[in-house]
Motif scaffolding. Structure first.
Motif, mmCIF file in Angstrom:
data_model
loop_
_atom_site.group_PDB
_atom_site.id
_atom_site.type_symbol
_atom_site.label_atom_id
_atom_site.label_comp_id
_atom_site.label_asym_id
_atom_site.label_seq_id
_atom_site.Cartn_x
_atom_site.Cartn_y
_atom_site.Cartn_z
ATOM 1 N N THR A 43 1.024 -0.671 0.128
ATOM 2 C CA THR A 43 -0.364 -0.225 0.082
ATOM 3 C C THR A 43 0.636 1.180 -0.161
ATOM 4 O O THR A 43 1.777 0.918 0.955
ATOM 5 N N ILE A 103 -1.010 -1.505 -3.968
ATOM 6 C CA ILE A 103 -2.642 -0.431 -3.954
ATOM 7 C C ILE A 103 -1.868 0.901 -4.180
ATOM 8 O O ILE A 103 -1.415 0.986 -2.917
ATOM 9 N N VAL A 116 -4.493 -1.617 -8.508
ATOM 10 C CA VAL A 116 -5.722 -0.306 -7.677
ATOM 11 C C VAL A 116 -5.470 0.630 -7.243
ATOM 12 O O VAL A 116 -4.202 0.793 -6.225
ATOM 13 N N ALA A 124 -6.872 3.087 -4.920
ATOM 14 C CA ALA A 124 -7.860 2.935 -3.951
ATOM 15 C C ALA A 124 -8.406 4.587 -3.977
ATOM 16 O O ALA A 124 -7.643 4.932 -3.084
ATOM 17 N N ILE A 160 -11.113 1.399 -7.904
ATOM 18 C CA ILE A 160 -12.463 0.483 -6.656
ATOM 19 C C ILE A 160 -12.899 2.072 -5.650
ATOM 20 O O ILE A 160 -11.558 2.607 -5.137
ATOM 21 N N LEU A 181 -12.523 -4.476 -3.192
ATOM 22 C CA LEU A 181 -11.049 -5.217 -2.847
ATOM 23 C C LEU A 181 -10.496 -6.324 -2.798
ATOM 24 O O LEU A 181 -9.348 -7.002 -3.041
ATOM 25 N N TYR A 207 -10.456 -8.809 -5.874
ATOM 26 C CA TYR A 207 -9.704 -8.939 -6.455
ATOM 27 C C TYR A 207 -8.970 -9.429 -5.871
ATOM 28 O O TYR A 207 -7.929 -10.044 -6.187
#
Length: 634
Positions: free
Chosen positions: A29, A132, A161, A163, A199, A224, A227
């Motif tokens: 992240t 992410i 991703v 977010a 997302i 999430l 995925y």
């Protein structure tokens, strides 16, 4: 009771067996400060039931104590483990967490958002399959978002991703989400990121984290967790790549067995297939493949194995075993991207260690071609790389290595840089390609070599390297030594620091980088002079041990003689024959050794001269006796 115990044991065994066969996804992240990275990870740990009762109780107590979430659980407290992080409300170090679901196991790295922790972020990303990138819906795409996206693309993570977090703070507005998604995709296109999923999310409230949210009826994509449980793992690409086994260990339990152990980093291998060992190029066939459970007919990427070969060929730790139909390249000079991770700058010409796979080699870097402004992607001129800076430069190794480009294989194309003295990791990098000169430029064999020159002159070539502070007396003693050797009929040459800067090194200043290059050039010249059979005297401050060690390594065993002219700085300053100390004290001379630039004294010099007790004449006599082999230098 025994029946119950048997049932419990069976359940545990079944659970462990199921857990062991699950796939493992590594993800990171990242994003700007306070975008909710730690909160998201805490939410995932909470929802996946990976918290013990005492952890949950502590979280509830800490959340009430901190009181930042209005009575709700503050999931960030599960991850922000450092006291400094809790005090500042930010992530400083890389925090790794493990959790699992019924479908997959996960290792997640919570990486820092601040620019000064770029090295930490790169460390966390180096083994990840998915990134992410969190974006605060109230702030949109920020500089840190662009920076981390670029670093992710640089490291080679291709599944992203985005977010868009804290949508609860903007009333779950679809137009806000759509605007941020469009802006991010346009930036991602510029840096080559294509596999992107956006997302809408609230990590604190749990919207679209583990399941669809009623607050975003306009979003039809996956949550999430769905995925993460279904995305293909990046290792699949390497599984289908060419076979690579970096040799970790040569296994010789007894005289009748020799195996080569390591982890297969890409491709697969079968018994009987023909292989090539790089960089030597020797070939053989696989006689057997041995794993922890015994012999098998084949093995694939991710397995740790021991291979035995049909022929007895020379294989060492650090070699790479490949199939003959798709071997890696071999070279000793490269272009590479370098991420610098040390407080001490990367200095062109300074010798470092480079570890790629299981091989450790000596390496030096040239002046960077450019460094990269990771906020704007602009290429900037640079002479060195400082902490957290990223640049592109050429590397020269002291021996050839087998490699793939980083784009093809992270394991055989990625490397770390290690400081020779401290053994600290100071950089990480990615190989782009081998330089043409690594194949085109070769050392020319010469029949009249060092030994022939030395025999003609009737002497043993040496490099007598005088080091010490300015004003210590190096040049005075070196000059006396040369006069004595000349009187004895010896063939010599004296390289003096000031004299060399009038010609060979007149383009160099006195920055730390220039000082390193100054010594590198002189060491190369001195080595050539010993090849000519000369006794070469070198009188330079040469303040850094790393460069003196580099000169020693270049000279070869038994050639280099380090002479430490040891003079206290107050004595050297009193002499001050050139008035340099006075100028440095007044601030007129920058980077002056002993004043605002360090001097690293030799730890084990062949000769130490104490100029407070030895006269220059006495010192010269000791040096001559040592060089001619008929005296005790101490």
């Amino acid at each position: 009771m025994a029946h119950v115990s048997t049932m419990i044991a069976d359940d545990i065994e079944q659970y462990l067996s199921t857990h062991q066969t699950k796939g493992l996804l590594r993800f990171i992240t990242c994003g700007s400060v306070d975008d909710g990275k730690s909160t998201l990870i805490g939410r995932l740990l909470y929802e996946s039931k990976m918290l013990f009762e005492d952890q949950l109780s502590q979280l509830e107590a800490d959340s009430k104590k901190v009181g930042t979430q209005g009575g709700d659980l503050d999931f960030a407290l599960l991850v922000d483990g450092l006291t400094a992080e809790r005090e500042q409300g930010i992530t400083i170090d890389v925090a790794y967490r493990f959790f699992s679901t019924e479908k997959r196991k996960f290792i997640v790295a919570d990486t820092p958002g601040h620019e000064q922790y770029t090295r930490n972020m790169v460390t966390g990303a180096s083994t990840a399959d998915v990134a992410i990138i969190l974006i605060d819906a109230r702030k949109g795409v920020l500089t840190q978002t662009r920076r981390h996206s670029y670093l992710v693309s640089l490291i080679g993570i291709r599944r992203i991703v985005v977010a868009i977090n804290k949508l609860d703070m903007v009333d779950y507005a679809q137009d806000v989400f759509d605007r941020i998604e469009a802006e991010y995709r346009e930036f991602a296109r510029q840096i080559g990121l294509e596999n992107i999923v956006c997302i809408p999310m609230s990590a604190l409230r749990g919207d679209n984290v583990t399941g669809p949210s009623a607050n975003t009826p306009w979003y039809q994509g996956s949550a999430l967790m769905e995925y993460l449980e279904t995305v293909p793992i990046e290792d699949d690409a390497q599984r289908s790549g060419p076979f690579r086994l970096p040799v970790q260990w040569v296994n010789r339990p007894h005289l009748n067995f020799r195996g080569y152990a390591g982890n297969i980093v890409s491709g697969d291998i079968r018994r009987g297939e023909r292989i090539r060992v790089l960089p030597s190029g020797k070939e053989s066939r696989v006689a057997s493949i041995i794993t922890a459970t015994g012999e098998c007919d084949s093995a694939a990427c991710g397995q740790s194995v021991t291979l035995t070969l049909e022929d007895e060929i020379d294989v060492s730790r650090g070699d790479v075993i490949a199939r003959t139909d798709a071997p890696p390249a071999v070279a000793d000079q490269f272009e590479a991207t370098l991420v610098w991770m040390s407080d001490e700058p990367m200095l062109p010409g300074r010798p470092y260690l480079l570890k790629i796979g299981t091989r450790l080699v000596g390496a030096t870097g040239a002046q960077p071609k450019y460094k990269i402004n990771v906020n704007t992607l602009e290429h900037l001129a640079a002479r060195t790389l400082d902490l957290n800076e990223i640049g592109v430069c050429n590397l020269s190794l002291d021996q050839p290595i087998a490699f793939d480009t980083y784009a093809e294989n992270r394991d055989t194309g990625g490397f770390i840089v290690i400081d020779r003295l401290t053994n600290n990791t100071v950089g990480a990098g990615m190989l782009h390609f081998a330089l043409r000169r690594s194949q085109n430029v070769h050392w020319q064999a010469i029949d009249v070599d060092r030994a022939a020159h030395a025999a003609l002159k009737g002497q043993t070539p040496r490099i007598a390297w005088f080091t010490g502070l300015s004003g210590a007396g190096k040049s005075t003693i070196a000059n006396l030594v040369e006069k004595k050797l000349h009187a004895l009929g010896k063939h010599t040459y004296l390289l003096d620091g000031d004299n060399v800067r009038h010609g060979l090194n007149k383009d160099l200043g006195f920055s730390e980088a220039d000082r390193v290059e100054n010594i590198r050039r002189v060491a190369e010249v001195a080595r050539l002079m010993t090849d000519a059979g000369l006794i070469t005297l070198v009188s330079f401050i040469s303040p850094f041990r790393a460069e003196r060690n580099m000169a020693r390594a270049l000279a070869g065993a038994g050639v280099f003689v380090e002479i430490f002219v040891d003079t206290p700085i107050d004595v050297a300053e009193q002499r001050d024959p050139k008035g340099l100390y006075k100028k440095a004290r007044r601030g007129e001379l920058k980077n002056f050794t002993g004043i605002d630039s360090p001097y690293e004294p030799p730890e084990q010099p062949e000769i130490r001269i104490d100029t407070t007790t030895d006269s220059p004449e006495q010192a010269a006599e000791r040096v001559v006796a040592y060089l001619l082999g008929d005296g005790n230098p101490h």
